[in-house]
Design a protein around this motif. Structure first.
Motif, PDB file in Angstrom:
ATOM      1  N   PRO A 132      10.047-109.314 -22.105  1.00 12.76           N
ATOM      2  CA  PRO A 132      10.221-108.910 -23.506  1.00 12.76           C
ATOM      3  C   PRO A 132      11.476-108.068 -23.695  1.00 12.76           C
ATOM      4  CG  PRO A 132       8.071-108.254 -22.650  1.00 12.76           C
ATOM      5  CD  PRO A 132       8.886-108.675 -21.472  1.00 12.76           C
ATOM      6  N   VAL A 133      12.102-108.236 -24.845  1.00 19.15           N
ATOM      7  CA  VAL A 133      13.312-107.471 -25.177  1.00 19.15           C
ATOM      8  C   VAL A 133      12.996-106.643 -26.425  1.00 19.15           C
ATOM      9  CG1 VAL A 133      15.747-107.640 -25.818  1.00 19.15           C
ATOM     10  CG2 VAL A 133      14.786-109.267 -24.203  1.00 19.15           C
ATOM     11  N   ILE A 134      13.226-105.352 -26.316  1.00 18.58           N
ATOM     12  CA  ILE A 134      12.860-104.469 -27.434  1.00 18.58           C
ATOM     13  C   ILE A 134      13.990-103.474 -27.744  1.00 18.58           C
ATOM     14  CG2 ILE A 134      10.408-104.611 -26.842  1.00 18.58           C
ATOM     15  CD1 ILE A 134      10.635-101.751 -25.714  1.00 18.58           C
ATOM     16  N   THR A 135      13.831-102.744 -28.823  1.00 15.58           N
ATOM     17  CA  THR A 135      14.624-101.535 -29.062  1.00 15.58           C
ATOM     18  C   THR A 135      13.603-100.423 -29.315  1.00 15.58           C
ATOM     19  OG1 THR A 135      14.717-101.748 -31.446  1.00 15.58           O
ATOM     20  CG2 THR A 135      16.456-102.853 -30.220  1.00 15.58           C
ATOM     21  N   ALA A 136      14.096 -99.207 -29.532  1.00 19.28           N
ATOM     22  CA  ALA A 136      13.155 -98.121 -29.810  1.00 19.28           C
ATOM     23  C   ALA A 136      12.378 -98.413 -31.091  1.00 19.28           C
ATOM     24  CB  ALA A 136      13.915 -96.813 -29.939  1.00 19.28           C
ATOM     25  N   ALA A 137      12.975 -99.232 -31.982  1.00 20.97           N
ATOM     26  CA  ALA A 137      12.315 -99.540 -33.253  1.00 20.97           C
ATOM     27  C   ALA A 137      11.190-100.552 -33.084  1.00 20.97           C
ATOM     28  CB  ALA A 137      13.349-100.065 -34.246  1.00 20.97           C
ATOM     29  N   GLY A 138      11.397-101.545 -32.223  1.00 20.87           N
ATOM     30  CA  GLY A 138      10.366-102.567 -32.065  1.00 20.87           C
ATOM     31  C   GLY A 138      10.845-103.778 -31.303  1.00 20.87           C
ATOM     32  N   ASN A 203       2.428-103.226 -44.682  1.00 19.68           N
ATOM     33  CA  ASN A 203       1.483-103.169 -43.549  1.00 19.68           C
ATOM     34  C   ASN A 203       2.233-103.457 -42.245  1.00 19.68           C
ATOM     35  OD1 ASN A 203      -1.509-104.506 -45.197  1.00 19.68           O
ATOM     36  ND2 ASN A 203      -0.504-102.546 -45.305  1.00 19.68           N
ATOM     37  N   ILE A 204       1.782-102.806 -41.174  1.00 20.01           N
ATOM     38  CA  ILE A 204       2.498-102.916 -39.895  1.00 20.01           C
ATOM     39  C   ILE A 204       1.895-104.005 -39.012  1.00 20.01           C
ATOM     40  CG2 ILE A 204       3.154-101.647 -37.797  1.00 20.01           C
ATOM     41  CD1 ILE A 204       2.945 -99.084 -39.616  1.00 20.01           C
ATOM     42  N   ILE A 205       2.786-104.791 -38.410  1.00 21.04           N
ATOM     43  CA  ILE A 205       2.378-105.868 -37.513  1.00 21.04           C
ATOM     44  C   ILE A 205       2.776-105.491 -36.091  1.00 21.04           C
ATOM     45  CG2 ILE A 205       2.609-108.350 -37.008  1.00 21.04           C
ATOM     46  CD1 ILE A 205       1.410-107.754 -39.767  1.00 21.04           C
ATOM     47  N   VAL A 206       1.842-105.649 -35.156  1.00 20.46           N
ATOM     48  CA  VAL A 206       2.145-105.356 -33.742  1.00 20.46           C
ATOM     49  C   VAL A 206       1.755-106.541 -32.869  1.00 20.46           C
ATOM     50  CG1 VAL A 206       1.859-102.854 -34.003  1.00 20.46           C
ATOM     51  CG2 VAL A 206      -0.098-104.238 -33.325  1.00 20.46           C
ATOM     52  N   THR A 207       2.246-106.529 -31.636  1.00 22.35           N
ATOM     53  CA  THR A 207       1.926-107.634 -30.718  1.00 22.35           C
ATOM     54  C   THR A 207       0.468-107.533 -30.262  1.00 22.35           C
ATOM     55  OG1 THR A 207       2.760-106.273 -28.924  1.00 22.35           O
ATOM     56  CG2 THR A 207       4.256-107.915 -29.800  1.00 22.35           C
ATOM     57  N   ALA A 208      -0.151-108.715 -30.084  1.00 20.81           N
ATOM     58  CA  ALA A 208      -1.536-108.736 -29.646  1.00 20.81           C
ATOM     59  C   ALA A 208      -1.638-108.708 -28.129  1.00 20.81           C
ATOM     60  CB  ALA A 208      -2.219-109.985 -30.196  1.00 20.81           C
ATOM     61  N   GLY A 209      -0.581-109.161 -27.458  1.00 18.82           N
ATOM     62  CA  GLY A 209      -0.567-109.139 -25.995  1.00 18.82           C
ATOM     63  C   GLY A 209      -1.523-110.147 -25.373  1.00 18.82           C
ATOM     64  N   PHE A 214       4.021-110.498 -23.820  1.00 21.82           N
ATOM     65  CA  PHE A 214       4.405-109.269 -24.518  1.00 21.82           C
ATOM     66  C   PHE A 214       3.308-108.221 -24.332  1.00 21.82           C
ATOM     67  CE2 PHE A 214       6.426-112.748 -26.811  1.00 21.82           C
ATOM     68  CZ  PHE A 214       7.741-112.342 -26.782  1.00 21.82           C
ATOM     69  N   PRO A 215       3.685-106.950 -24.150  1.00 17.95           N
ATOM     70  CA  PRO A 215       2.657-105.918 -24.046  1.00 17.95           C
ATOM     71  C   PRO A 215       1.924-105.757 -25.379  1.00 17.95           C
ATOM     72  CG  PRO A 215       4.864-104.993 -23.777  1.00 17.95           C
ATOM     73  CD  PRO A 215       5.043-106.420 -24.088  1.00 17.95           C
ATOM     74  N   GLN A 216       0.704-105.336 -25.316  1.00 15.68           N
ATOM     75  CA  GLN A 216      -0.058-105.162 -26.551  1.00 15.68           C
ATOM     76  C   GLN A 216       0.411-103.918 -27.305  1.00 15.68           C
ATOM     77  OE1 GLN A 216      -4.310-105.047 -26.003  1.00 15.68           O
ATOM     78  NE2 GLN A 216      -4.657-104.561 -28.154  1.00 15.68           N
ATOM     79  N   GLY A 217       0.429-104.011 -28.621  1.00 17.30           N
ATOM     80  CA  GLY A 217       0.702-102.848 -29.456  1.00 17.30           C
ATOM     81  C   GLY A 217       2.160-102.539 -29.698  1.00 17.30           C
ATOM     82  N   LEU A 218       3.055-103.458 -29.331  1.00 15.66           N
ATOM     83  CA  LEU A 218       4.481-103.235 -29.632  1.00 15.66           C
ATOM     84  C   LEU A 218       4.726-103.509 -31.114  1.00 15.66           C
ATOM     85  CD1 LEU A 218       6.826-104.930 -26.997  1.00 15.66           C
ATOM     86  CD2 LEU A 218       6.824-102.560 -27.730  1.00 15.66           C
ATOM     87  N   VAL A 219       5.411-102.609 -31.771  1.00 13.96           N
ATOM     88  CA  VAL A 219       5.676-102.819 -33.202  1.00 13.96           C
ATOM     89  C   VAL A 219       6.613-104.012 -33.387  1.00 13.96           C
ATOM     90  CG1 VAL A 219       6.729-101.821 -35.268  1.00 13.96           C
ATOM     91  CG2 VAL A 219       5.333-100.407 -33.782  1.00 13.96           C
ATOM     92  N   ILE A 220       6.231-104.913 -34.284  1.00 10.59           N
ATOM     93  CA  ILE A 220       7.105-106.056 -34.610  1.00 10.59           C
ATOM     94  C   ILE A 220       7.838-105.774 -35.913  1.00 10.59           C
ATOM     95  CG2 ILE A 220       7.129-108.482 -35.307  1.00 10.59           C
ATOM     96  CD1 ILE A 220       4.761-108.923 -33.397  1.00 10.59           C
TER      97      ILE A 220
END
Lengths: 267, 174
Positions: A132-138, A203-209, A214-220
């Motif tokens: 997975p590739v992320i930034t501090a934002a998501g 509303n906030i969407i996060v990864t289900a993992g 992808f790890p669970q709970g990462l902000v999308i």
């Protein structure tokens, strides 16, 4: 008579003022000009006389200038490093199980498919396909093609990528993917939502993992709009990714995380 | 300087310039107008082909195309094959039918990009059945192609100028 005149002038002071006023008016412009010329000539001569000294001073200033320029470059490098470390720390604090690797976006092809890009880290840095590739934002995307010192990343705005995700408030599960009509605006789509889904803008969407990619709970990102699909059977939400996918310059690749490669049940 | 040494020097310089063109075209945000950026490698290899003939053109087309393939997510060899064939065709056209002037270079670039973009769109977008995929053609591929055609005279003038600094040597393809 002259002695008398002198005594009168000395005692009254009238003639002194007249003479000095008259003389001042006549002489002052010449004195100014003379002083100016003398100053210029002095400076001119001084320039030659101090040529060696000035040259040395000039050389020193140039050296100082070059040194300051180098310091500025160093300062900006340190500033960038500092920012990167801050981001890394932020991510590490939030997810202690992550093994992050900071990378820079080094290439974006002018004809690239759906905004994919290349980063400056590869096999040598422990990066693998599907990381997975992320930034501090998501979430930004995932690694799809790893070279020795570079890797290609497909972003979450691409229709090629599918990420299981859910809305944090009511846990509505869906699949995040890109759409040709949305990716240029940096937007994604959350598909397979129930027609009566209770989610709305913000509303906030996060990864289900679920897939173990992808790890669970990462902000999308956040919901922009909810619409019903053309076939009328389900709904979809337009998602604004938290990370600026189309212009991101620095990213973090997660090389390891808890549950990587393991399928799990829904959140 | 001997013609063989000149040729080697020319190739070193032009390979370096091709790498520079490739780096510039892939630098994020550089030359970007409303998100569209030019594919500098296309006019570059075409200009080399019309200046130096079909043999050198074929090699530069293949190498340039391969460079482009490696930095993008296309199948390696896809761009290389198309650009190689197009460079040979462009070189032959300028040998037998067209004069080497900026206008003809622009036309050739437009023709090559038309072929390239059509195949690219067909194989990497259209056949995969993505929704509303024509938007990619309208908003991404066509702007990139138009921008590239517009910068092709600049590429021609620059490369022609550099090429002119080298004395004429025969048998470039040999």
């Amino acid at each position: 008579m002259l002695v008398g005149f002198m005594m009168f002038a000395a005692s009254s002071g009238v003639f002194e003022n007249v003479s000095s006023g008259f003389l001042g008016a006549v002489v002052s412009p010449f004195q100014t000009a003379s002083s100016f010329l003398s100053g210029q000539a002095g400076a001119f001569i001084d320039r030659f006389a101090r040529a060696g000294e000035i040259e040395k001073e000039n050389r020193e200033l140039k050296e100082q200038n070059a040194e300051l320029m180098n310091q500025m470059v160093e300062y900006h490098d340190l500033l960038e490093q500092n920012e990167q470390l801050k981001k890394m720390l932020e991510i590490k604090e939030l997810h202690s199980d992550f093994d992050p690797e900071i990378a820079s976006v080094i290439s974006r092809d002018p004809n690239e498919m759906f905004g994919s890009f290349t980063i400056n880290k590869g096999n040598l840095h422990g990066i693998k396909n599907n990381d997975p590739v992320i930034t501090a934002a998501g979430l930004v995307g995932k690694v799809i093609d790893v070279g020795l010192i570079s890797a290609k990343v497909v972003p979450i705005t691409s229709p090629e990528l599918k990420v299981s995700c859910y809305e944090v408030r009511d846990r509505s599960v869906g699949v995040l993917t890109g759409d040709a009509s949305l990716y240029r605006q940096g937007l994604s789509k959350m598909e397979h939502l129930d027609r009566e889904v209770d989610i709305s803008k913000g509303n906030i969407i996060v990864t289900a993992g679920i897939s173990g990619i992808f790890p669970q709970g990462l902000v999308i990102g956040t919901v922009e709009e909810v619409k019903i699909e053309n076939h009328g059977m389900s709904a979809y939400a337009i998602i604004k990714p938290a990370a600026d996918v189309n212009s991101v310059k620095e990213v973090v690749v997660i090389k390891k995380f808890l549950g990587q490669g393991e399928d799990s049940v829904s959140p | 300087m001997k013609p063989s040494k000149l040729r080697i020097l020319w190739h070193i310089l032009f390979l370096f310039l091709m790498l520079a063109a490739h780096t510039l075209q892939n630098t994020p945000g550089l030359f970007s107008i409303n998100g569209a950026r030019p594919a500098l490698i296309v006019p570059f290899v075409l200009v080399v082909a019309v200046l130096k003939g079909e043999g050198v053109g074929a090699v530069y087309g293949a190498v340039g195309g391969l460079l482009w393939d490696l930095s993008s997510r296309r199948l390696p060899g896809f761009s290389a094959l198309i650009l190689m064939v197009c460079c040979v065709a462009a070189a032959l056209l300028t040998i037998y039918f067209l004069r080497v002037i900026w206008f003809n270079i622009t036309l050739l670039t437009a023709a090559v990009l038309f072929i390239f973009c059509s195949l690219d769109y067909l194989f990497f977008y259209a056949i995969w059945g993505y929704n509303d995929i024509h938007i990619v053609l309208l908003q991404e591929i066509i702007p990139m192609a138009v921008y590239t055609v517009m910068v092709s005279p600049v590429v021609y003038f620059l490369l022609n100028k550099i090429n002119g600094k080298f004395p004429v040597t025969d048998n470039w393809s040999g």
